[in-house]
Write a protein that holds these residues in place. Structure first.
Motif, mmCIF file in Angstrom:
data_model
loop_
_atom_site.group_PDB
_atom_site.id
_atom_site.type_symbol
_atom_site.label_atom_id
_atom_site.label_comp_id
_atom_site.label_asym_id
_atom_site.label_seq_id
_atom_site.Cartn_x
_atom_site.Cartn_y
_atom_site.Cartn_z
ATOM 1 N N VAL A 1 0.847 -1.199 0.000
ATOM 2 C CA VAL A 1 0.000 0.000 0.000
ATOM 3 C C VAL A 1 0.880 1.245 0.000
ATOM 4 O O VAL A 1 0.487 2.300 -0.512
ATOM 5 C CB VAL A 1 -0.977 0.034 1.199
ATOM 6 N N ALA A 2 2.091 1.116 0.560
ATOM 7 C CA ALA A 2 3.001 2.264 0.605
ATOM 8 C C ALA A 2 3.394 2.724 -0.794
ATOM 9 O O ALA A 2 3.590 3.924 -1.027
ATOM 10 C CB ALA A 2 4.240 1.910 1.415
ATOM 11 N N ARG A 3 3.526 1.795 -1.716
ATOM 12 C CA ARG A 3 3.900 2.173 -3.090
ATOM 13 C C ARG A 3 2.769 2.965 -3.739
ATOM 14 O O ARG A 3 3.007 3.937 -4.464
ATOM 15 C CB ARG A 3 4.222 0.933 -3.907
ATOM 16 N N PHE A 4 1.525 2.540 -3.501
ATOM 17 C CA PHE A 4 0.402 3.287 -4.063
ATOM 18 C C PHE A 4 0.253 4.638 -3.388
ATOM 19 O O PHE A 4 -0.025 5.648 -4.047
ATOM 20 C CB PHE A 4 -0.881 2.459 -3.939
ATOM 21 N N SER A 5 0.435 4.670 -2.075
ATOM 22 C CA SER A 5 0.353 5.934 -1.351
ATOM 23 C C SER A 5 1.355 6.943 -1.897
ATOM 24 O O SER A 5 1.043 8.127 -2.050
ATOM 25 C CB SER A 5 0.591 5.690 0.135
ATOM 26 N N ALA A 6 2.570 6.466 -2.204
ATOM 27 C CA ALA A 6 3.605 7.355 -2.744
ATOM 28 C C ALA A 6 3.220 7.910 -4.107
ATOM 29 O O ALA A 6 3.695 8.987 -4.499
ATOM 30 C CB ALA A 6 4.935 6.601 -2.849
ATOM 31 N N LEU A 7 2.355 7.200 -4.833
ATOM 32 C CA LEU A 7 1.886 7.661 -6.139
ATOM 33 C C LEU A 7 0.617 8.499 -6.037
ATOM 34 O O LEU A 7 0.041 8.887 -7.049
ATOM 35 C CB LEU A 7 1.633 6.453 -7.048
ATOM 36 N N GLY A 8 0.173 8.737 -4.794
ATOM 37 C CA GLY A 8 -1.027 9.526 -4.591
ATOM 38 C C GLY A 8 -2.312 8.742 -4.695
ATOM 39 O O GLY A 8 -3.400 9.332 -4.825
ATOM 40 N N VAL A 9 -2.220 7.408 -4.621
ATOM 41 C CA VAL A 9 -3.401 6.551 -4.697
ATOM 42 C C VAL A 9 -3.697 6.018 -3.296
ATOM 43 O O VAL A 9 -2.906 5.248 -2.743
ATOM 44 C CB VAL A 9 -3.171 5.362 -5.658
ATOM 45 N N PRO A 10 -4.817 6.413 -2.664
ATOM 46 C CA PRO A 10 -5.138 5.868 -1.352
ATOM 47 C C PRO A 10 -5.316 4.359 -1.436
ATOM 48 O O PRO A 10 -5.912 3.856 -2.396
ATOM 49 C CB PRO A 10 -6.441 6.582 -0.969
ATOM 50 N N ALA A 11 -4.802 3.635 -0.427
ATOM 51 C CA ALA A 11 -4.802 2.175 -0.515
ATOM 52 C C ALA A 11 -5.010 1.541 0.851
ATOM 53 O O ALA A 11 -4.587 2.083 1.874
ATOM 54 C CB ALA A 11 -3.481 1.690 -1.118
ATOM 55 N N VAL A 12 -5.661 0.373 0.846
ATOM 56 C CA VAL A 12 -5.902 -0.385 2.069
ATOM 57 C C VAL A 12 -5.553 -1.851 1.827
ATOM 58 O O VAL A 12 -5.375 -2.302 0.691
ATOM 59 C CB VAL A 12 -7.374 -0.275 2.529
ATOM 60 N N ASN A 13 -5.475 -2.588 2.937
ATOM 61 C CA ASN A 13 -5.256 -4.031 2.893
ATOM 62 C C ASN A 13 -6.567 -4.738 3.218
ATOM 63 O O ASN A 13 -7.253 -4.371 4.180
ATOM 64 C CB ASN A 13 -4.204 -4.435 3.931
ATOM 65 N N TYR A 14 -6.897 -5.779 2.441
ATOM 66 C CA TYR A 14 -8.128 -6.538 2.694
ATOM 67 C C TYR A 14 -7.954 -7.931 2.104
ATOM 68 O O TYR A 14 -7.830 -8.093 0.882
ATOM 69 C CB TYR A 14 -9.319 -5.843 2.045
ATOM 70 N N GLY A 15 -7.925 -8.934 2.977
ATOM 71 C CA GLY A 15 -7.765 -10.287 2.472
ATOM 72 C C GLY A 15 -8.026 -11.316 3.543
ATOM 73 O O GLY A 15 -8.072 -11.014 4.743
ATOM 74 N N PRO A 16 -8.185 -12.572 3.151
ATOM 75 C CA PRO A 16 -8.403 -13.647 4.117
ATOM 76 C C PRO A 16 -7.106 -14.053 4.801
ATOM 77 O O PRO A 16 -6.011 -13.845 4.271
ATOM 78 C CB PRO A 16 -8.940 -14.794 3.247
ATOM 79 N N GLY A 17 -7.239 -14.617 6.013
ATOM 80 C CA GLY A 17 -6.079 -15.158 6.708
ATOM 81 C C GLY A 17 -5.651 -14.321 7.892
ATOM 82 O O GLY A 17 -5.733 -13.092 7.868
ATOM 83 N N ASP A 18 -5.189 -15.018 8.927
ATOM 84 C CA ASP A 18 -4.670 -14.393 10.139
ATOM 85 C C ASP A 18 -3.197 -14.075 9.924
ATOM 86 O O ASP A 18 -2.382 -14.977 9.717
ATOM 87 C CB ASP A 18 -4.854 -15.365 11.316
ATOM 88 N N ALA A 19 -2.840 -12.789 9.979
ATOM 89 C CA ALA A 19 -1.456 -12.385 9.724
ATOM 90 C C ALA A 19 -0.473 -13.038 10.691
ATOM 91 O O ALA A 19 0.711 -13.182 10.365
ATOM 92 C CB ALA A 19 -1.335 -10.871 9.801
ATOM 93 N N LEU A 20 -0.932 -13.459 11.862
ATOM 94 C CA LEU A 20 -0.043 -14.134 12.806
ATOM 95 C C LEU A 20 0.398 -15.497 12.295
ATOM 96 O O LEU A 20 1.391 -16.060 12.793
ATOM 97 C CB LEU A 20 -0.725 -14.277 14.174
ATOM 98 N N LYS A 21 -0.315 -16.041 11.326
ATOM 99 C CA LYS A 21 0.056 -17.331 10.737
ATOM 100 C C LYS A 21 0.868 -17.176 9.452
ATOM 101 O O LYS A 21 1.330 -18.172 8.885
ATOM 102 C CB LYS A 21 -1.197 -18.165 10.452
ATOM 103 N N ALA A 22 1.052 -15.960 8.996
ATOM 104 C CA ALA A 22 1.888 -15.737 7.814
ATOM 105 C C ALA A 22 3.321 -16.166 8.108
ATOM 106 O O ALA A 22 3.865 -15.863 9.171
ATOM 107 C CB ALA A 22 1.849 -14.269 7.415
ATOM 108 N N HIS A 23 3.906 -16.912 7.191
ATOM 109 C CA HIS A 23 5.293 -17.391 7.276
ATOM 110 C C HIS A 23 5.484 -18.497 8.312
ATOM 111 O O HIS A 23 6.603 -18.988 8.486
ATOM 112 C CB HIS A 23 6.280 -16.256 7.570
ATOM 113 N N ALA A 24 4.451 -18.874 9.037
ATOM 114 C CA ALA A 24 4.593 -19.900 10.071
ATOM 115 C C ALA A 24 4.684 -21.286 9.446
ATOM 116 O O ALA A 24 4.190 -21.525 8.335
ATOM 117 C CB ALA A 24 3.399 -19.846 11.030
ATOM 118 N N ASP A 25 5.302 -22.225 10.181
ATOM 119 C CA ASP A 25 5.380 -23.599 9.692
ATOM 120 C C ASP A 25 3.990 -24.214 9.565
ATOM 121 O O ASP A 25 3.755 -25.058 8.702
ATOM 122 C CB ASP A 25 6.232 -24.459 10.627
ATOM 123 N N ASP A 26 3.066 -23.799 10.445
ATOM 124 C CA ASP A 26 1.691 -24.304 10.380
ATOM 125 C C ASP A 26 0.759 -23.278 9.740
ATOM 126 O O ASP A 26 -0.401 -23.156 10.118
ATOM 127 C CB ASP A 26 1.195 -24.704 11.766
#
Length: 360
Positions: A313-338
């Motif tokens: 979102v930071a790349r879009f913000s730098a271009l003047g495009v407002p941006a948000v994050n929206y997606g499935p999944g618990d970020a605490l499980k990102a990159h985890a073995d499980d």
């Protein structure tokens, strides 16, 4: 091996599983990019562009506004968690495997909607890109922002990063630096002749241990910062006083400041050390005051929260495009073995985006 085939008429859950079963560690995205490109080129209402291992699919319906919806194709290294499988925990169904959370479930939702929504209320630019999980200078969105910025133009942008089907505005920035101390090499049996560089790192370690990270309010969202040692090196041999030592430090800073301001903050904390910047990524303000963002929040029925990790979102913000994050999944499980994603969240995100993009 035969090229994997993606069936975009399948459920978003099944598309997620198919994507997860295509290994795509950062730097090895060609196979999954080929599969995505082949699938979206079958969709008549999309104009498809390939830039390296990034696939861009656009509608050109003459709408008054354009929304960019993006997701990265790469994952961190696999650790025995491919192929994917379903599992039930406490009565809730999950899809288990590398990339289920970060962020192939989000990509699957996007691919399904890209194929099915031929008459959305806004023009759409769908972007599926490579090299997100590595140093910022390798990220293909950065390359495209420099070489073909018109492809990122829009009135609003959504990144499919894991948010447990909530909306997370903006993101913290990230600054990684090396702190170095220098001494004089000597035989450890005559240590008084030398000057131990590792010992000179002790004040920096103490400052890190004592540091109390701030929580900063930005546009009504509370961003929690973090300052941590993430690595330390030094030493030549077991009988040698080291003449150099280094601490690798990561500062996650709120979107009330720029990278340069974050670096100045570190210089005030560590005035006696040589500081070398090894990676820098700007923060992004929430972007939730844009009219399209407000309409989006209402349509998906989500609660606005801050994004603590860095996202594109930071790349879009730098271009003047407002941006948000929206997606499935618990970020605490990102990159985890499980790593695992609740299948209900995949369906929820698909329904939310579909409802908004159809103006329902």
């Amino acid at each position: 091996m035969p090229q994997p085939v993606l069936d975009l008429s399948a459920t978003s859950i099944d598309i997620t599983r198919a994507l997860c079963d295509i290994p795509s560690e950062s730097g090895d995205e060609k196979q999954i990019a080929d599969a995505v490109e082949a699938a979206v080129r079958q969709v008549k209402h999309l104009d498809v562009i390939r830039d390296g291992d990034t696939i861009i699919a656009r509608t050109n319906l003459g709408r008054a506004q354009r929304v960019v919806i993006a997701g990265h194709l790469d994952t961190v290294p696999i650790k025995g968690n491919v192929p994917s499988c379903f599992e039930t925990i406490d009565g809730r169904e999950y899809l288990w495997g590398r990339g289920t959370v970060d962020m192939k479930a989000g990509v699957a939702v996007q691919l399904k909607l890209a194929a099915e929504l031929s008459n959305p209320i806004v023009d759409l630019t769908w972007i599926w890109y490579d090299h997100e999980e590595v140093a910022a200078d390798l990220n293909s969105l950065g390359r495209i922002a420099t070489t073909r910025p018109e492809l990122l133009d829009g009135d609003f942008a959504i990144l499919g990063e894991p948010t447990a089907a909530q909306v997370e505005g903006g993101c913290n920035g990230s600054l990684r630096v090396e702190l170095r101390a220098f001494g004089t090499r000597a035989h450890s049996g005559r240590s008084w002749v030398g000057e131990n560089a590792i010992h000179k790192l002790a004040p920096a370690l103490a400052a890190l241990a004592d540091y109390r990270a701030a929580t900063v309010d930005v546009d009504g969202l509370a961003y929690r910062e973090g300052l941590n040692a993430v690595g330390i090196t030094g030493g030549i041999a077991g009988n040698v006083i080291p003449d150099e030592g280094m601490i690798h430090v990561n500062y996650r800073f709120a979107p009330d400041k720029t990278v340069d301001q974050a670096l100045e903050h570190l210089r005030t904390i560590f005035p006696d050390y040589e500081i070398t910047v090894v990676d820098r990524a700007e923060s992004a303000r929430p972007g939730l005051d844009a009219p399209l963002a407000q309409q989006f929040l209402a349509a998906v029925g989500a609660e606005a929260k801050p994004k603590y990790g860095w996202t594109d979102v930071a790349r879009f913000s730098a271009l003047g495009v407002p941006a948000v994050n929206y997606g499935p999944g618990d970020a605490l499980k990102a990159h985890a073995d499980d790593e695992r994603c609740a299948t209900a969240e995949i369906t929820q995100c698909e329904r939310g985006l579909r409802r908004w993009l159809l103006g329902q």
